[in-house]
Design a protein around this motif. Structure first.
Motif, mmCIF file in Angstrom:
data_model
loop_
_atom_site.group_PDB
_atom_site.id
_atom_site.type_symbol
_atom_site.label_atom_id
_atom_site.label_comp_id
_atom_site.label_asym_id
_atom_site.label_seq_id
_atom_site.Cartn_x
_atom_site.Cartn_y
_atom_site.Cartn_z
ATOM 1 N N ASN A 31 19.358 46.843 47.849
ATOM 2 C CA ASN A 31 20.713 47.309 48.139
ATOM 3 C C ASN A 31 20.839 48.799 47.864
ATOM 4 N N THR A 32 21.950 49.371 48.268
ATOM 5 C CA THR A 32 22.246 50.763 47.989
ATOM 6 C C THR A 32 23.404 50.842 47.015
ATOM 7 N N MET A 33 23.222 51.642 45.983
ATOM 8 C CA MET A 33 24.330 51.930 45.091
ATOM 9 C C MET A 33 24.748 53.377 45.317
ATOM 10 N N GLY A 34 26.024 53.577 45.446
ATOM 11 C CA GLY A 34 26.536 54.915 45.681
ATOM 12 C C GLY A 34 27.559 55.312 44.644
ATOM 13 N N ALA A 48 26.704 60.616 45.999
ATOM 14 C CA ALA A 48 25.261 60.364 45.976
ATOM 15 C C ALA A 48 25.013 58.880 46.160
ATOM 16 N N ALA A 49 23.793 58.550 46.577
ATOM 17 C CA ALA A 49 23.416 57.147 46.744
ATOM 18 C C ALA A 49 21.935 56.977 46.461
ATOM 19 N N ILE A 50 21.579 55.763 46.077
ATOM 20 C CA ILE A 50 20.183 55.442 45.813
ATOM 21 C C ILE A 50 19.866 54.062 46.370
ATOM 22 N N ASN A 51 18.732 53.955 47.045
ATOM 23 C CA ASN A 51 18.251 52.654 47.492
ATOM 24 C C ASN A 51 17.564 51.999 46.309
ATOM 25 N N GLY A 53 15.654 49.479 45.961
ATOM 26 C CA GLY A 53 14.262 49.060 46.086
ATOM 27 C C GLY A 53 13.289 50.228 46.130
ATOM 28 N N SER A 54 13.557 51.192 47.005
ATOM 29 C CA SER A 54 12.617 52.299 47.198
ATOM 30 C C SER A 54 12.847 53.452 46.235
ATOM 31 N N GLY A 55 14.061 53.559 45.716
ATOM 32 C CA GLY A 55 14.388 54.704 44.872
ATOM 33 C C GLY A 55 14.773 55.943 45.652
ATOM 34 N N ASP A 56 14.813 55.841 46.980
ATOM 35 C CA ASP A 56 15.206 56.985 47.798
ATOM 36 C C ASP A 56 16.638 57.387 47.465
ATOM 37 N N THR A 57 16.880 58.681 47.424
ATOM 38 C CA THR A 57 18.192 59.194 47.062
ATOM 39 C C THR A 57 18.757 60.092 48.158
ATOM 40 N N PHE A 58 20.064 60.245 48.130
ATOM 41 C CA PHE A 58 20.752 61.084 49.109
ATOM 42 C C PHE A 58 21.978 61.672 48.443
ATOM 43 N N TYR A 59 22.250 62.948 48.731
ATOM 44 C CA TYR A 59 23.342 63.647 48.055
ATOM 45 C C TYR A 59 24.243 64.350 49.070
ATOM 46 N N SER A 60 25.480 64.535 48.682
ATOM 47 C CA SER A 60 26.358 65.376 49.470
ATOM 48 C C SER A 60 25.966 66.836 49.239
ATOM 49 N N ASP A 61 26.298 67.678 50.181
ATOM 50 C CA ASP A 61 25.950 69.091 50.050
ATOM 51 C C ASP A 61 26.601 69.723 48.817
ATOM 52 N N SER A 62 27.766 69.242 48.457
ATOM 53 C CA SER A 62 28.510 69.864 47.364
ATOM 54 C C SER A 62 27.877 69.623 45.995
ATOM 55 N N VAL A 63 27.025 68.610 45.873
ATOM 56 C CA VAL A 63 26.424 68.313 44.565
ATOM 57 C C VAL A 63 24.907 68.431 44.552
ATOM 58 N N GLU A 64 24.298 68.575 45.720
ATOM 59 C CA GLU A 64 22.833 68.668 45.800
ATOM 60 C C GLU A 64 22.326 69.798 44.916
ATOM 61 N N ARG A 66 22.592 69.867 41.702
ATOM 62 C CA ARG A 66 23.284 69.814 40.405
ATOM 63 C C ARG A 66 23.355 68.394 39.856
ATOM 64 N N PHE A 67 23.484 67.433 40.734
ATOM 65 C CA PHE A 67 23.613 66.032 40.326
ATOM 66 C C PHE A 67 22.315 65.289 40.652
ATOM 67 N N THR A 68 22.001 64.308 39.825
ATOM 68 C CA THR A 68 20.830 63.455 40.071
ATOM 69 C C THR A 68 21.221 62.004 39.878
ATOM 70 N N ILE A 69 20.960 61.198 40.889
ATOM 71 C CA ILE A 69 21.202 59.763 40.780
ATOM 72 C C ILE A 69 19.879 59.071 40.506
ATOM 73 N N SER A 70 19.923 58.078 39.638
ATOM 74 C CA SER A 70 18.712 57.334 39.296
ATOM 75 C C SER A 70 19.110 55.904 38.950
ATOM 76 N N ARG A 71 18.108 55.055 38.775
ATOM 77 C CA ARG A 71 18.404 53.677 38.382
ATOM 78 C C ARG A 71 17.305 53.145 37.486
ATOM 79 N N THR A 72 17.687 52.202 36.652
ATOM 80 C CA THR A 72 16.750 51.454 35.821
ATOM 81 C C THR A 72 16.883 50.006 36.255
ATOM 82 N N SER A 73 15.918 49.545 37.006
ATOM 83 C CA SER A 73 16.016 48.203 37.570
ATOM 84 C C SER A 73 16.096 47.134 36.489
#
Length: 126
Positions: A31-34, A48-51, A53-64, A66-73
């Motif tokens: 799933n994707t968490m945003g 921001a969002a993170i997949n 399963g894959s850990g792929d991340t995506f950010y809005s231009d306004s926070v790229e 400066r912000f980091t999204i991560s997850r601990t499965s």
């Protein structure tokens, strides 16, 4: 799935905060968490969002950058590390999950997310 967000607070410009979002009742897989935010009088905005399963991340231009999204499965928890905060980052921040599994697509619209946590307030003073 239920989501519980935490970690907001009042900081000065240039400081950092880390938000957390714990997902319960269901283990997230592909799933994707945003993270979204909403300031008074404004529409909810993608941050921001993170997949999961894959850990792929995506950010809005306004926070790229400066912000980091991560997850601990293992903990079914996502984080949003926010550095170099600016007054314009002031908003209520919400985590959300898209229950549809995606391999490469990253949903960035609020309507694409099915479950939302309660907001946590971030206030950045100048």
């Amino acid at each position: 799935v239920q989501l519980q967000a935490s970690g907001g607070g009042l900081v000065q410009a240039g400081e950092s905060l880390r938000l957390s979002c714990v997902a319960s009742l269901r283990t997230l897989t592909s799933n994707t968490m945003g993270w979204f935010r909403q300031a008074p009088g404004k529409e909810r905005e993608f941050v921001a969002a993170i997949n999961w399963g894959s850990g792929d991340t995506f950010y809005s231009d306004s926070v790229e950058g400066r912000f980091t999204i991560s997850r601990t499965s293992a903990k079914n928890t996502a984080y949003l590390q926010m550095n170099s905060l600016k007054p314009e980052d002031t908003a209520a921040y919400y985590c959300a999950v898209d229950l549809t599994s995606h391999s490469a697509y990253v949903p960035v619209n609020a309507y694409e997310y099915d479950v939302w946590g309660q907001g946590t307030q971030v206030t950045v003073s100048s």
